[in-house]
Design an enzyme around this catalytic site. Structure first.
Site, mmCIF file in Angstrom:
data_model
loop_
_atom_site.group_PDB
_atom_site.id
_atom_site.type_symbol
_atom_site.label_atom_id
_atom_site.label_comp_id
_atom_site.label_asym_id
_atom_site.label_seq_id
_atom_site.Cartn_x
_atom_site.Cartn_y
_atom_site.Cartn_z
ATOM 1 N N SER A 133 37.632 31.121 35.671
ATOM 2 C CA SER A 133 38.418 31.140 36.908
ATOM 3 C C SER A 133 39.510 32.203 36.898
ATOM 4 C CB SER A 133 39.055 29.759 37.135
ATOM 5 O OG SER A 133 38.063 28.764 37.246
ATOM 6 N N ALA A 179 44.261 41.401 38.394
ATOM 7 C CA ALA A 179 43.247 40.861 39.294
ATOM 8 C C ALA A 179 43.027 41.766 40.498
ATOM 9 C CB ALA A 179 43.638 39.458 39.758
ATOM 10 N N GLU A 243 31.847 29.003 50.168
ATOM 11 C CA GLU A 243 31.209 28.558 48.930
ATOM 12 C C GLU A 243 31.598 27.118 48.613
ATOM 13 O OE1 GLU A 243 31.104 29.663 44.139
ATOM 14 O OE2 GLU A 243 32.080 31.023 45.563
ATOM 15 N N THR A 366 36.769 24.798 39.470
ATOM 16 C CA THR A 366 36.836 23.449 38.908
ATOM 17 C C THR A 366 37.743 22.541 39.745
ATOM 18 O OG1 THR A 366 38.742 23.982 37.525
ATOM 19 C CG2 THR A 366 36.555 24.377 36.574
#
Length: 380
Positions: A133, A179, A243, A366
């Protein structure tokens, strides 16, 4: 409660999906489970039936609809049939939006017809051995070499990894960008230096090929950059709501189906000279699961409608994902328990649903990540 989000057109589509599963999937699914991979013939059959590329414009061979309810029908029917290993939802709902919203006109002409026909199976490669993640931990790099990208790195847990003809790779294009220094690079089958590792041995969804991917000095054409350079973070965040709601739709459908199976079972199975359904504890278990499913279904149907209308936000998609998948996990466990020893036998649907569904609280973000997103939105 009577569901009110579907029209006659959606009901007709559901009948089409059901017939497709009966003819093209269920007779072969056990063999796919043993093989660890779905036959390419099934992908081509799905393309002929119009089940691939529902949201892709008709000019490229797709269904031309942005009505997410059709995707919900597809997810529900595949889930009820017990065939999660045939990753049509991944192809349509997770990878499809990247191609339809980010691809150039040339890329669309090159990739979308095969995407819709089933000739081009797709995957997205984000997770690495040391990065799940946490996007900042991604180490795969794509160096700008002027006329091409030089791709190096590895990915793991990649669904459709063995079959994929087209892989969207999340790679670092600006080393110091964190990121924000990531881009989407599309690697096509046959690229020199692109290798597939093991078809990973999972506890469930055996027919869904999940692989390791390796990139050794892969020369990727410059025109295979998808979206903006260093824009992957924003692109990924934009598509995560769909998603997550797609995973949630499968989660509640699985819970409801397990409840149906178990309700029939406890009416037929006898213990101490009477059906299990006559025992108060069993009735309480069924009552609790039925209530949880009904409440969750109401929320999920609202999320589906909101997403179809373009108003579903990341927070409510995260709520839907963590709640529906955790419910699926609880219901699978309780239903297996009510089946007793038979629930532990692989030939019973409840046993396969127990192992197939366990990953639902892990992929797509998660449960812990979902709670963090929700918590931050409330406490910022």
């Amino acid at each position: 409660m009577q569901r009110q989000i579907f029209t006659e057109e959606h009901d007709a589509f559901r009948a089409t999906v059901h017939a497709f599963l009966d003819k093209e999937v269920l007779p072969y699914y056990e063999q796919w489970e043993k093989d660890g991979i779905v036959s390419r013939d099934a992908w081509l059959a799905a393309g002929r039936q119009g089940l691939l590329g529902l949201a892709v414009p008709e000019e490229y061979g797709g269904g031309g609809t942005t009505d997410f309810r059709y995707s919900a029908v597809l997810a529900e029917e595949f889930t009820r049939a017990g065939v999660p290993g045939f990753a049509v939802g991944l192809h349509n709902d997770i990878i499809g939006p990247y191609l339809t919203s980010l691809a150039t006109e040339e890329q669309k002409r090159r990739w979308l017809p095969g995407f819709c026909s089933g000739e081009t199976v797709t995957a997205i490669a984000m997770t690495e051995p040391g990065a799940g993640s946490d996007l900042q931990a991604i180490r795969t790099t794509a160096e700008d070499k002027g006329d091409h990208w030089l791709l190096n790195g590895s990915k793991t847990f990649i669904s459709n990894g063995i079959l994929a003809d087209l892989v969207i790779v999340v790679a670092r294009t600006t080393p110091e960008g964190g990121a924000k220094g990531l881009s989407l690079i599309v690697v096509e089958r046959g690229a020199e230096g692109f290798e597939r590792g093991r078809n990973l041995d999972k506890i469930g969804q055996k027919s869904q090929d999940t692989a390791e991917l390796f990139f050794h000095d892969v020369r990727v054409p410059k025109e295979n950059l998808l979206g903006e350079r260093d824009g992957a973070f924003l692109h990924l965040m934009t598509n995560l709501a769909q998603e997550r709601v797609a995973i949630a739709v499968a989660g509640i459908a699985a819970a409801e189906h397990l409840l149906e199976i178990t309700t029939r079972y406890v009416k037929e199975r006898e213990a101490f000279g009477r059906p299990l359904a006559k025992l108060q504890h069993v009735r309480f278990e069924i009552a609790e699961m039925a209530t949880e499913c009904a409440v969750t279904r109401t929320f999920l149907d609202r999320c589906v409608v909101d997403h179809t209308e373009g108003t579903l936000d990341a927070v409510h998609a995260s709520m839907a994902k963590w709640w529906a998948t955790e419910l699926q996990k609880r219901v699978a466990d309780r239903c297996l328990q009510l089946h007793g020893g038979y629930g532990y036998m692989a030939e019973y649907p409840v046993a396969r649903a127990f192992t197939d569904g366990r990953v639902q609280t892990i992929y797509g973000g998660t449960t812990e990540i979902m709670k963090e997103i929700i918590g931050r939105s409330l406490l910022a």
